[in-house]
Each structure stands twice: as structure tokens, then as C-alpha cells.
Design an enzyme around this catalytic site. Structure first.
Site, PDB file in Angstrom:
ATOM      1  CB  THR A  49      -0.948  -0.012   1.217  1.00 38.26           C
ATOM      2  OG1 THR A  49      -1.689  -1.230   1.182  1.00 38.26           O
ATOM      3  CG2 THR A  49      -1.906   1.158   1.189  1.00 38.26           C
ATOM      4  CE  LYS A  76      10.759  16.003  20.698  1.00 38.83           C
ATOM      5  NZ  LYS A  76      10.959  17.264  19.949  1.00 38.83           N
ATOM      6  NE  ARG A  97      -1.853   0.146   5.980  1.00 43.20           N
ATOM      7  CZ  ARG A  97      -1.639  -0.962   5.286  1.00 43.20           C
ATOM      8  NH1 ARG A  97      -0.703  -1.809   5.659  1.00 43.20           N
ATOM      9  NH2 ARG A  97      -2.362  -1.241   4.220  1.00 43.20           N
TER      10      ARG A  97
HETATM   11  C1  NCD Z   1      -3.808  -5.869   3.910  1.00 36.70           C
HETATM   12  C2  NCD Z   1      -3.944  -4.819   4.996  1.00 36.70           C
HETATM   13  O1  NCD Z   1      -2.981  -4.196   5.405  1.00 36.70           O
HETATM   14  O2  NCD Z   1      -5.076  -4.677   5.404  1.00 36.70           O
HETATM   15  N1  NCD Z   1      -2.736  -5.706   3.049  1.00 36.70           N
HETATM   16  C3  NCD Z   1      -2.710  -4.682   2.143  1.00 36.70           C
HETATM   17  O3  NCD Z   1      -2.959  -3.528   2.438  1.00 36.70           O
HETATM   18  N2  NCD Z   1      -2.417  -5.003   0.879  1.00 36.70           N
HETATM   19  C4  NCD Z   1      -4.033  -7.243   4.388  1.00 36.70           C
HETATM   20  C5  NCD Z   1      -3.229  -7.823   5.523  1.00 36.70           C
HETATM   21  O4  NCD Z   1      -2.437  -7.165   6.181  1.00 36.70           O
HETATM   22  O5  NCD Z   1      -3.423  -9.014   5.766  1.00 36.70           O
END
Ligand code: NCD
Length: 295
Positions: A49, A76, A97
């Protein structure tokens, strides 16, 4: 301002328009985001990703900044919200993320620029869903009328959750195959109940379908008590015996051992191609949130 926090915010038409736009980007570069700075903020591990978003940003001509959570002021004691507020004042698009469900929504509440949810806890992963749909269309040229098996960790798999939400827009049949303790959350099952044709713990019964969406058992998301270790594997032998000849296997990856490597060279395997499709689709997504392409 357009963000991509949940796949539920997109209509069927918008999903298909984004797939069309992705198809125009196959193997090409462009300059649509030339004056923009894209920042990736990954508070959780990632290979595909992160790299495919960064490749996509460069391919649409944007500049790239990578937030380094390990060496940031989070250590911190700075809050997630303040971090996002600051990051949004330095760049034009934030790709986030995070291990907590709902983090992308929290980020959107304080950001002055568009947010792309690159996976928040076990909640959602909308850009993965768009590349999944794009891959399905490339393979079968349609979605209506297809049958899908979702297998593995349906409880914690955010890619499964987002793809199921997207499939609500289409006339499809769904089979759910998982160990009982990793079954799909009730709220999501309720939403798709009219599409479910079988629920089972035996994957062999589920392979006479168009697509098998295989997932990893997400041990890092287990909530303490569970120490589930049973193997949940699809091998070339099982496929040769039970699968429809035209079956295609999707997997968001990373694969651990749930698809044995002897499947990789068979016509069933579609997962590496699927991961490559992430680049043109993420180019389209960046253009969409930047307002450089409307759908
Ligand atoms: C997935 C995720 O991070 O949700 N991978 C991804 O983004 N391609 C699936 C996983 O971690 O199993």
C-alpha cells in the site's frame, strides 16, 4: 474537499469511473498533480500500500513526503490529532494507515486537506477495494452475475469489510468460509444477507466460484484470549480437486502460508497482478481527491 475514508462514500458509478480512469493510467506517467505535495503517514507496517501509493504519487507528477512515525514528536507525547493538523499544513494530500479503527475519520475531522484511508485497524481499506474491483473487471469484464468466496480471517480483515460494502452495489452471490471464531462481524453479515448463499468452515466446498478472496489470519489483531493456530490453507492439490477451472484467486497480500507457493504458477493465481493494479488505481484515487478528475 473530497477525502476517501470509507468505500461507502462512493456510488457504483464513482467506483466504475475510478476503474476507467485507472485503465487510462496503465503503464503511463502524467502531470496532473505536478504542483502538489503528497504525504504518507504510516503508523502501521505496510509494503504494497505504501510503495504503490508513493509510486502512484510520483507517476502523477506530485512531490512526496514520508512521515517517520518512529522519529516523530509522537514519542514526546504529541497527539495523533495535532500530528495530522501539522502534516496537513505542509502538504496537499495525506495518506494515512493506522492500527485503530476510525483513525482516518478522526484525521479527516482535523485536517485541512484531503485524507486517504490506507487502512484503519480492522475497519476499512477503501483503496484496496478499488484495486480489487479494478482487478475483477480486468479479469471478467463485469461484476454483476459473479460469485465470490471470502475465506480466512473475515473478522479482522479490513479489505474484506470494504470489498463487501462495495459489492452491495452489484448483483453478486457470496460464500463465507472461515473458522468460527474469525467469522464476519454480525453488522456486516446483516447488510449482505441477501447475497450470501453459503457459510461454512470447510474451504473445499467453496471453490466452484468465479473468485476466491483469500486472506491472512491477522494474529496481531487478536484481542488477547485467542491463540488460534489451526492452518487455513489452499494448495494446488485442493484446487485441482475442487476448484472451478476458471477460478481466480485474489489476496490483498501479504501471504503467510494460506496460499501454498505451488499455486503461484497456476492459472488460478491472480494476486500478484492484483497488487500491480494498485499503481494505476492509486493514481486515479490521488487525482480524485485532488479534484483533478471528477466522477
Ligand atoms: C492488507 C492490509 O494491510 O489490510 N494488506 C494490504 O494492504 N495489501 C491485508 C493484511 O495485512 O493481511
Amino acid at each position: 474537499m473530497k477525502s476517501l475514508v470509507s468505500i461507502r462514500d462512493l456510488s457504483r458509478k464513482q467506483i466504475l469511473d475510478l476503474c476507467y480512469r485507472a485503465s487510462q493510467h496503465e503503464g503511463k506517467k502524467c502531470h496532473t498533480l505536478e504542483d502538489q505535495i503528497v504525504m504518507t503517514l504510516f503508523f502501521e507496517n505496510s509494503t504494497r500500500t505504501k510503495l504503490s501509493f508513493e509510486t502512484a504519487a510520483l507517476r502523477v507528477g506530485a512531490k512526496l513526503l514520508q512521515f517517520d512515525a518512529e522519529n516523530s514528536s509522537l514519542h514526546k507525547g504529541e497527539s495523533f490529532e495535532d500530528t495530522i493538523r501539522m502534516a496537513s499544513s505542509y502538504s496537499n494530500i495525506l495518506i494515512i494507515r493506522h492500527p485503530q479503527d476510525g483513525a482516518a475519520q478522526r484525521a479527516m475531522a482535523v485536517s485541512s486537506v484531503p485524507i486517504i484511508n490506507a487502512g484503519d485497524g480492522k475497519n476499512e481499506h477503501p483503496s484496496q477495494t478499488l484495486l480489487d474491483i479494478y482487478t475483477i473487471l480486468k479479469e471478467k469484464e463485469k461484476i454483476d452475475g459473479l460469485t465470490f468466496t471470502f475465506a480466512g480471517d473475515l473478522k479482522h480483515g479490513r479489505t474484506v469489510h470494504s470489498l463487501l460494502y462495495a459489492l452491495l452495489h452489484f448483483d453478486v452471490k457470496i460464500i463465507l468460509a472461515s473458522p468460527e471464531i474469525l467469522a464476519l462481524p454480525k453488522e456486516i453479515k446483516e447488510l449482505i444477507k441477501n447475497k450470501i448463499i453459503l457459510e461454512t468452515t470447510d474451504i473445499r466446498q467453496t471453490l466452484d466460484v468465479d473468485f476466491l478472496y483469500m486472506t491472512r489470519i491477522q494474529k496481531e489483531r487478536f484481542e488477547g484470549s485467542s491463540d488460534y493456530t489451526e492452518d487455513w490453507i489452499v494448495s494446488k492439490d485442493i484446487l485441482t480437486q475442487y476448484a472451478r477451472k476458471t477460478l481466480k484467486i485474489l489476496h490483498p497480500l501479504p501471504r503467510v502460508n494460506e496460499i501454498s507457493t505451488d499455486v503461484d504458477d497456476t492459472p488460478f493465481a491472480c494476486y500478484f497482478q492484483q497488487a500491480q493494479n494498485g499503481v494505476p488505481m492509486r493514481m486515479a484515487i490521488l487525482e480524485y481527491v485532488a479534484g483533478a478528475f471528477s466522477c
